[in-house]
Design a protein around this motif. Sequence first.
Motif, PDB file in Angstrom:
ATOM      1  N   ALA A   1       0.810  -1.222   0.000  1.00 19.33           N
ATOM      2  CA  ALA A   1       0.000   0.000   0.000  1.00 19.33           C
ATOM      3  C   ALA A   1       0.842   1.269   0.000  1.00 19.33           C
ATOM      4  O   ALA A   1       0.287   2.357   0.037  1.00 19.33           O
ATOM      5  CB  ALA A   1      -0.934   0.005   1.204  1.00 19.33           C
ATOM      6  N   ARG A   2       2.150   1.110  -0.040  1.00 20.21           N
ATOM      7  CA  ARG A   2       3.013   2.286   0.021  1.00 20.21           C
ATOM      8  C   ARG A   2       3.376   2.764  -1.377  1.00 20.21           C
ATOM      9  O   ARG A   2       3.510   1.965  -2.304  1.00 20.21           O
ATOM     10  CB  ARG A   2       4.293   1.960   0.796  1.00 20.21           C
ATOM     11  CG  ARG A   2       4.039   1.549   2.238  1.00 20.21           C
ATOM     12  CD  ARG A   2       5.325   1.114   2.912  1.00 20.21           C
ATOM     13  NE  ARG A   2       5.042   0.488   4.197  1.00 20.21           N
ATOM     14  CZ  ARG A   2       5.935  -0.179   4.912  1.00 20.21           C
ATOM     15  NH1 ARG A   2       7.185  -0.281   4.467  1.00 20.21           N
ATOM     16  NH2 ARG A   2       5.608  -0.738   6.057  1.00 20.21           N
ATOM     17  N   VAL A   3       3.546   4.070  -1.515  1.00 19.41           N
ATOM     18  CA  VAL A   3       4.000   4.654  -2.775  1.00 19.41           C
ATOM     19  C   VAL A   3       5.262   5.471  -2.493  1.00 19.41           C
ATOM     20  O   VAL A   3       5.493   5.891  -1.355  1.00 19.41           O
ATOM     21  CB  VAL A   3       2.922   5.562  -3.409  1.00 19.41           C
ATOM     22  CG1 VAL A   3       1.664   4.773  -3.711  1.00 19.41           C
ATOM     23  CG2 VAL A   3       2.587   6.743  -2.497  1.00 19.41           C
ATOM     24  N   PRO A   4       6.095   5.690  -3.505  1.00 16.14           N
ATOM     25  CA  PRO A   4       7.291   6.516  -3.286  1.00 16.14           C
ATOM     26  C   PRO A   4       6.911   7.902  -2.779  1.00 16.14           C
ATOM     27  O   PRO A   4       5.968   8.521  -3.275  1.00 16.14           O
ATOM     28  CB  PRO A   4       7.924   6.588  -4.681  1.00 16.14           C
ATOM     29  CG  PRO A   4       7.399   5.393  -5.402  1.00 16.14           C
ATOM     30  CD  PRO A   4       6.014   5.164  -4.878  1.00 16.14           C
ATOM     31  N   GLN A   5       7.631   8.383  -1.779  1.00 18.66           N
ATOM     32  CA  GLN A   5       7.292   9.652  -1.140  1.00 18.66           C
ATOM     33  C   GLN A   5       7.957  10.855  -1.785  1.00 18.66           C
ATOM     34  O   GLN A   5       7.611  11.987  -1.475  1.00 18.66           O
ATOM     35  CB  GLN A   5       7.670   9.594   0.341  1.00 18.66           C
ATOM     36  CG  GLN A   5       6.887   8.560   1.128  1.00 18.66           C
ATOM     37  CD  GLN A   5       5.386   8.834   1.126  1.00 18.66           C
ATOM     38  OE1 GLN A   5       4.953   9.911   1.516  1.00 18.66           O
ATOM     39  NE2 GLN A   5       4.607   7.867   0.672  1.00 18.66           N
TER      40      GLN A   5
ATOM     41  N   ASN B   1      -0.624   6.267  -6.335  1.00 15.22           N
ATOM     42  CA  ASN B   1      -1.734   6.857  -5.596  1.00 15.22           C
ATOM     43  C   ASN B   1      -1.949   6.007  -4.358  1.00 15.22           C
ATOM     44  O   ASN B   1      -2.392   4.863  -4.456  1.00 15.22           O
ATOM     45  CB  ASN B   1      -3.004   6.909  -6.454  1.00 15.22           C
ATOM     46  CG  ASN B   1      -4.157   7.597  -5.741  1.00 15.22           C
ATOM     47  OD1 ASN B   1      -4.642   7.126  -4.723  1.00 15.22           O
ATOM     48  ND2 ASN B   1      -4.594   8.724  -6.278  1.00 15.22           N
ATOM     49  N   GLN B   2      -1.598   6.549  -3.192  1.00 16.29           N
ATOM     50  CA  GLN B   2      -1.638   5.740  -1.982  1.00 16.29           C
ATOM     51  C   GLN B   2      -3.039   5.271  -1.657  1.00 16.29           C
ATOM     52  O   GLN B   2      -3.246   4.134  -1.223  1.00 16.29           O
ATOM     53  CB  GLN B   2      -1.067   6.511  -0.796  1.00 16.29           C
ATOM     54  CG  GLN B   2      -1.050   5.670   0.489  1.00 16.29           C
ATOM     55  CD  GLN B   2      -0.433   6.377   1.657  1.00 16.29           C
ATOM     56  OE1 GLN B   2       0.656   6.919   1.532  1.00 16.29           O
ATOM     57  NE2 GLN B   2      -1.131   6.365   2.797  1.00 16.29           N
ATOM     58  N   VAL B   3      -4.057   6.127  -1.827  1.00 18.09           N
ATOM     59  CA  VAL B   3      -5.424   5.729  -1.492  1.00 18.09           C
ATOM     60  C   VAL B   3      -5.860   4.550  -2.366  1.00 18.09           C
ATOM     61  O   VAL B   3      -6.467   3.581  -1.879  1.00 18.09           O
ATOM     62  CB  VAL B   3      -6.391   6.923  -1.647  1.00 18.09           C
ATOM     63  CG1 VAL B   3      -7.837   6.470  -1.459  1.00 18.09           C
ATOM     64  CG2 VAL B   3      -6.052   8.006  -0.631  1.00 18.09           C
ATOM     65  N   ALA B   4      -5.546   4.610  -3.651  1.00 16.29           N
ATOM     66  CA  ALA B   4      -5.889   3.500  -4.543  1.00 16.29           C
ATOM     67  C   ALA B   4      -5.159   2.226  -4.127  1.00 16.29           C
ATOM     68  O   ALA B   4      -5.745   1.133  -4.108  1.00 16.29           O
ATOM     69  CB  ALA B   4      -5.561   3.860  -5.981  1.00 16.29           C
ATOM     70  N   GLN B   5      -3.878   2.342  -3.777  1.00 11.85           N
ATOM     71  CA  GLN B   5      -3.137   1.150  -3.385  1.00 11.85           C
ATOM     72  C   GLN B   5      -3.594   0.609  -2.043  1.00 11.85           C
ATOM     73  O   GLN B   5      -3.620  -0.608  -1.829  1.00 11.85           O
ATOM     74  CB  GLN B   5      -1.639   1.458  -3.377  1.00 11.85           C
ATOM     75  CG  GLN B   5      -1.096   1.637  -4.788  1.00 11.85           C
ATOM     76  CD  GLN B   5       0.419   1.667  -4.873  1.00 11.85           C
ATOM     77  OE1 GLN B   5       0.982   2.360  -5.710  1.00 11.85           O
ATOM     78  NE2 GLN B   5       1.086   0.917  -4.021  1.00 11.85           N
ATOM     79  N   GLU B   6      -3.995   1.497  -1.116  1.00 14.24           N
ATOM     80  CA  GLU B   6      -4.595   1.016   0.134  1.00 14.24           C
ATOM     81  C   GLU B   6      -5.881   0.241  -0.152  1.00 14.24           C
ATOM     82  O   GLU B   6      -6.137  -0.815   0.439  1.00 14.24           O
ATOM     83  CB  GLU B   6      -4.917   2.191   1.051  1.00 14.24           C
ATOM     84  CG  GLU B   6      -3.738   2.808   1.762  1.00 14.24           C
ATOM     85  CD  GLU B   6      -4.199   3.902   2.709  1.00 14.24           C
ATOM     86  OE1 GLU B   6      -5.013   3.598   3.604  1.00 14.24           O
ATOM     87  OE2 GLU B   6      -3.760   5.057   2.549  1.00 14.24           O
TER      88      GLU B   6
END
Length: 456
Positions: free
Chosen positions: A214-218, A224-229
Amino acid sequence: MSSARTVHHVPGADFPAWYPSSSVVTAGPFAFSASMSAVDFERGGVVPEAKPLPGLPYSSGHPVKLQVRETYRRLEAALTQAGSSLEGGVSINQWQPSYHGEVERHEPLRDAYDLFWEDWRRVAHAYIQSRDEFLLADRPASCLMPIDRLVSPEQHIEVQLVSLLDDSGITKRAYAHDVHSPLGGYSVGVEAGPWVFSAGFIATDFESGLHPNARVPQHIWYGNQVAQETEETLRQVRVTMEAAGAHWSDVVKVVLYLTPEGIRNMPAVEEVWAAQWPENPPARAVVPCSGIGGVKHGNVEIYVIVARSSEGGERDVVHTDRALAPLGHSVQAMRSGPLLFLSTQLGRDENGLSAQAVALRDGLPQARRHIHDQVRRIHEDVAAICEAAGTSIDQTVKVDAFLSDFVDLSTFFEAWADPFTDGLPASGFFEVPPRSHEIPACDISVDLVVAVPEGR
């Protein structure tokens, strides 16, 4: 097993006439409790036995645990009179406020975690310890959600339970799964006949915060973190439900909790949703929340109800042209046996907040007539959907209502109860971050479960 809807008013666990909820409502094999708390509805605040002595605030009882014990006393009384019990619980929701009377409410762009994370942790930890005094084994599938406010500024917690009736003829089975190993001691799923209730899943490994998936590069513009969550959470739910013999196509209802950041990324969530259910999606309630209490900086929590076709579960889509089309990739409602699960209801028209409500808000803001307009539109759509399903709005068993500003609560109460001529549903009323509904301009969203009379 009786399927008739029955309303129960339980002394010691009931509500005043101005508060539009029954103590508990039974339908099919289940008892649906109201959202219970330690509120003193006669004198305000919470009842004296649920708070420390004013002069001895640190040595006369834990303020959270005192409220929890009174809350569970009321829950137990209500369920017992309805022919159920705490032990029969299959699904439990717990609501924890961010704001109390002395704290100014901020705009939704503020990071609620920085403001309230430690308070959420303090209250949730104490709640879980005290909950375990009452729910000893085979605990129900659980959600614990931060929202902005509860009805009293003194409240720390509110709890609602779905529990099997003693004469249901159904045995529940609670289970765990290593894909999701919560620290809070609740069950990740509970089987009850053909139905399976999941816990509220979040995209975490319960060790390092957000799950690696669920993590994305910061530091670069990618992901898209919400999509991956959302995708990771649904993956975990799916694995767990399939371990119980359910198919993804058996899901009848999803509740999707989203923070304000999650709501702003709803188009990305919809893409994930459509990929999960290309055809025949379930009913879906989108519930705004202040945060995700189980993981810091998370934005998504999801629970599902499944009706296993292999166990005789039914899943029938309900649609009528007399009601508005559902928002996003969803359906108006899904019928499963004696219960009808509706998608999110908002007081809108096909283009968003109705022109009438906008005009009333702008032209008569103090009269709160725009709240009446939104409630009327919700009633009309729900009534049409219920009629198409072979039932009626006055057969509603459970309501969760989410208001973007509690200044509207009394107006909402005045308008809300009108169609429930056969007794009020078991209900909960919550304040959520401003402009965080699926349609940001709307002031109210509602999640409902309705009983379908036998033979319909």
